[in-house]
Design a protein around this motif. Sequence first.
Motif, PDB file in Angstrom:
ATOM      1  N   GLU A 143      58.658  72.119  35.045  1.00 25.25           N
ATOM      2  CA  GLU A 143      59.008  72.623  33.721  1.00 25.25           C
ATOM      3  C   GLU A 143      57.892  72.400  32.711  1.00 25.25           C
ATOM      4  O   GLU A 143      57.624  73.259  31.856  1.00 25.25           O
ATOM      5  N   SER A 144      57.207  71.272  32.818  1.00 18.79           N
ATOM      6  CA  SER A 144      56.118  70.997  31.874  1.00 18.79           C
ATOM      7  C   SER A 144      54.968  71.981  32.070  1.00 18.79           C
ATOM      8  O   SER A 144      54.375  72.460  31.093  1.00 18.79           O
ATOM      9  N   TYR A 145      54.638  72.288  33.309  1.00 20.01           N
ATOM     10  CA  TYR A 145      53.614  73.296  33.576  1.00 20.01           C
ATOM     11  C   TYR A 145      54.081  74.674  33.108  1.00 20.01           C
ATOM     12  O   TYR A 145      53.303  75.470  32.581  1.00 20.01           O
ATOM     13  N   ASN A 146      55.361  74.930  33.314  1.00 17.53           N
ATOM     14  CA  ASN A 146      55.900  76.252  33.004  1.00 17.53           C
ATOM     15  C   ASN A 146      55.881  76.549  31.506  1.00 17.53           C
ATOM     16  O   ASN A 146      55.811  77.705  31.094  1.00 17.53           O
ATOM     17  N   GLN A 147      55.933  75.494  30.689  1.00 19.13           N
ATOM     18  CA  GLN A 147      55.863  75.697  29.245  1.00 19.13           C
ATOM     19  C   GLN A 147      54.515  76.282  28.821  1.00 19.13           C
ATOM     20  O   GLN A 147      54.403  76.926  27.781  1.00 19.13           O
ATOM     21  N   GLN A 148      53.501  76.069  29.665  1.00 19.75           N
ATOM     22  CA  GLN A 148      52.155  76.539  29.326  1.00 19.75           C
ATOM     23  C   GLN A 148      51.908  77.984  29.747  1.00 19.75           C
ATOM     24  O   GLN A 148      51.245  78.737  29.035  1.00 19.75           O
ATOM     25  N   ASP A 149      52.420  78.373  30.925  1.00 19.37           N
ATOM     26  CA  ASP A 149      52.094  79.721  31.419  1.00 19.37           C
ATOM     27  C   ASP A 149      53.311  80.616  31.682  1.00 19.37           C
ATOM     28  O   ASP A 149      53.153  81.796  31.996  1.00 19.37           O
ATOM     29  N   LEU A 150      54.526  80.050  31.578  1.00 22.30           N
ATOM     30  CA  LEU A 150      55.748  80.838  31.792  1.00 22.30           C
ATOM     31  C   LEU A 150      55.751  81.553  33.135  1.00 22.30           C
ATOM     32  O   LEU A 150      56.275  82.667  33.268  1.00 22.30           O
ATOM     33  N   LEU A 151      55.157  80.896  34.139  1.00 17.33           N
ATOM     34  CA  LEU A 151      55.081  81.501  35.469  1.00 17.33           C
ATOM     35  C   LEU A 151      56.465  81.826  36.024  1.00 17.33           C
ATOM     36  O   LEU A 151      56.693  82.901  36.577  1.00 17.33           O
ATOM     37  N   ILE A 152      57.382  80.879  35.879  1.00 14.29           N
ATOM     38  CA  ILE A 152      58.690  80.995  36.511  1.00 14.29           C
ATOM     39  C   ILE A 152      59.756  81.267  35.450  1.00 14.29           C
ATOM     40  O   ILE A 152      59.845  80.545  34.451  1.00 14.29           O
ATOM     41  N   PRO A 153      60.584  82.282  35.627  1.00 12.92           N
ATOM     42  CA  PRO A 153      61.661  82.550  34.669  1.00 12.92           C
ATOM     43  C   PRO A 153      62.568  81.331  34.486  1.00 12.92           C
ATOM     44  O   PRO A 153      62.873  80.625  35.459  1.00 12.92           O
ATOM     45  N   VAL A 154      62.975  81.085  33.259  1.00 19.78           N
ATOM     46  CA  VAL A 154      63.802  79.919  32.948  1.00 19.78           C
ATOM     47  C   VAL A 154      65.072  79.912  33.782  1.00 19.78           C
ATOM     48  O   VAL A 154      65.535  78.850  34.233  1.00 19.78           O
ATOM     49  N   GLU A 155      65.641  81.083  34.031  1.00 23.01           N
ATOM     50  CA  GLU A 155      66.888  81.134  34.791  1.00 23.01           C
ATOM     51  C   GLU A 155      66.701  80.662  36.239  1.00 23.01           C
ATOM     52  O   GLU A 155      67.630  80.139  36.849  1.00 23.01           O
ATOM     53  N   ASN A 156      65.501  80.846  36.794  1.00 27.57           N
ATOM     54  CA  ASN A 156      65.240  80.367  38.155  1.00 27.57           C
ATOM     55  C   ASN A 156      65.239  78.844  38.196  1.00 27.57           C
ATOM     56  O   ASN A 156      65.781  78.232  39.121  1.00 27.57           O
ATOM     57  N   ILE A 157      64.616  78.225  37.201  1.00 27.48           N
ATOM     58  CA  ILE A 157      64.599  76.766  37.138  1.00 27.48           C
ATOM     59  C   ILE A 157      66.004  76.237  36.869  1.00 27.48           C
ATOM     60  O   ILE A 157      66.438  75.234  37.452  1.00 27.48           O
ATOM     61  N   ALA A 158      66.735  76.921  35.988  1.00 23.68           N
ATOM     62  CA  ALA A 158      68.110  76.504  35.684  1.00 23.68           C
ATOM     63  C   ALA A 158      68.984  76.550  36.928  1.00 23.68           C
ATOM     64  O   ALA A 158      69.830  75.674  37.148  1.00 23.68           O
ATOM     65  N   ALA A 159      68.777  77.567  37.767  1.00 24.43           N
ATOM     66  CA  ALA A 159      69.556  77.676  39.005  1.00 24.43           C
ATOM     67  C   ALA A 159      69.253  76.511  39.937  1.00 24.43           C
ATOM     68  O   ALA A 159      70.156  75.993  40.623  1.00 24.43           O
ATOM     69  N   ALA A 160      67.984  76.066  39.971  1.00 22.63           N
ATOM     70  CA  ALA A 160      67.623  74.912  40.804  1.00 22.63           C
ATOM     71  C   ALA A 160      68.295  73.648  40.279  1.00 22.63           C
ATOM     72  O   ALA A 160      68.799  72.827  41.058  1.00 22.63           O
ATOM     73  N   TRP A 161      68.311  73.472  38.954  1.00 18.40           N
ATOM     74  CA  TRP A 161      68.994  72.314  38.363  1.00 18.40           C
ATOM     75  C   TRP A 161      70.502  72.372  38.657  1.00 18.40           C
ATOM     76  O   TRP A 161      71.132  71.343  38.931  1.00 18.40           O
ATOM     77  N   ARG A 162      71.072  73.551  38.614  1.00 17.36           N
ATOM     78  CA  ARG A 162      72.498  73.703  38.887  1.00 17.36           C
ATOM     79  C   ARG A 162      72.819  73.306  40.328  1.00 17.36           C
ATOM     80  O   ARG A 162      73.858  72.688  40.589  1.00 17.36           O
ATOM     81  N   ALA A 163      71.907  73.657  41.246  1.00 16.03           N
ATOM     82  CA  ALA A 163      72.104  73.275  42.647  1.00 16.03           C
ATOM     83  C   ALA A 163      72.144  71.757  42.789  1.00 16.03           C
ATOM     84  O   ALA A 163      72.922  71.209  43.589  1.00 16.03           O
ATOM     85  N   HIS A 164      71.302  71.060  42.006  1.00 20.89           N
ATOM     86  CA  HIS A 164      71.327  69.593  42.036  1.00 20.89           C
ATOM     87  C   HIS A 164      72.621  69.060  41.433  1.00 20.89           C
ATOM     88  O   HIS A 164      73.248  68.144  41.986  1.00 20.89           O
ATOM     89  N   ALA A 165      73.040  69.622  40.304  1.00 14.68           N
ATOM     90  CA  ALA A 165      74.224  69.111  39.609  1.00 14.68           C
ATOM     91  C   ALA A 165      75.489  69.305  40.433  1.00 14.68           C
ATOM     92  O   ALA A 165      76.362  68.423  40.494  1.00 14.68           O
TER      93      ALA A 165
END
Length: 300
Positions: free
Chosen positions: A246-268
């Motif tokens: 997420e920290s890297y992504n704030q710089q280049d927006l490589l990965i859509p936020v929803e993709n990262i959110a889905a990964a966090w949801r899988a953990h939760a």
Amino acid sequence: MAGPCSARLQGDVAAFSAALRTLVNNPQFSDVMFVVGQEQQKVFAHRCVLACRCQVFRGMLSQAPAGSQDSSSSVPPQGPFILGNVQPEVFLAVIEFLYTNSVTLNSHIALEVLTSSVEYGLQDLCKLCVKFIKDTLSVEQVCEALQAAVTYGQVDLQQHCLAFIEDCTAAVVRTQGFRELSDMVLARVLCSDRLDVDELDLVQAVREWAHVSSAVLERPVPEVAALPVRELRLPLLAPSELVTLESYNQQDLLIPVENIAAAWRAHALRRGSGVPSRLCRPRRGTRPRDHHRHLEPHAK
């Protein structure tokens, strides 16, 4: 009385080929000339050989001379024909094949000769190039070979290159050729379950690829990376790795936020709910993490 008999007998093929080889780029008795490459190297040939061996050359050599008002003119064009976009060594390999039905290849020109064989409609030369490329494939060249195989529809070479990449993934993703893949071909590579590399390393490799592509194409990183990023398996990463991502992504927006959110949801939720099953499936080189056991039902 017995009727007349006939048979087709064949002499020494090697001697015949050797004799024709002496005509390759030989100005003596030649009746057509090409000026090839930025070097403007002169290459001499014989129109009857080119025309009978290659339909593309037949058409080129049958055209009326420039400025002629009669398209059916019986006067053949004498040239010189300017071929500025091909290396002389590559063109001479094509000419060698047309004269002798054999070709001398090396790793520096094989892919370009493959390109020319497709452009000139020389299927037998194309097969020889594919065989040579498969037999001499290297970590440094495999991505360029895969790109060419996809571009020219060489399915067998595509499969061979993908298998090679799967066995040497960690080394391949560090090559210049990997950074020069098209988004479509890279996405195809990322679909594989057999890549021998950890997902975190793969994400970093895609990030480096995206920055190179963004600079070359003069388009934003998220735009050039949209297709391959869909194939990154973010649910395989540990929570601490997602934080770093997420920290890297704030710089280049490589990965859509929803993709990262889905990964966090899988953990939760401790399961891959809402995530395509393929993105929860460990690859061959994925390092085990504790939470992977919760994703196992989605790996089947």
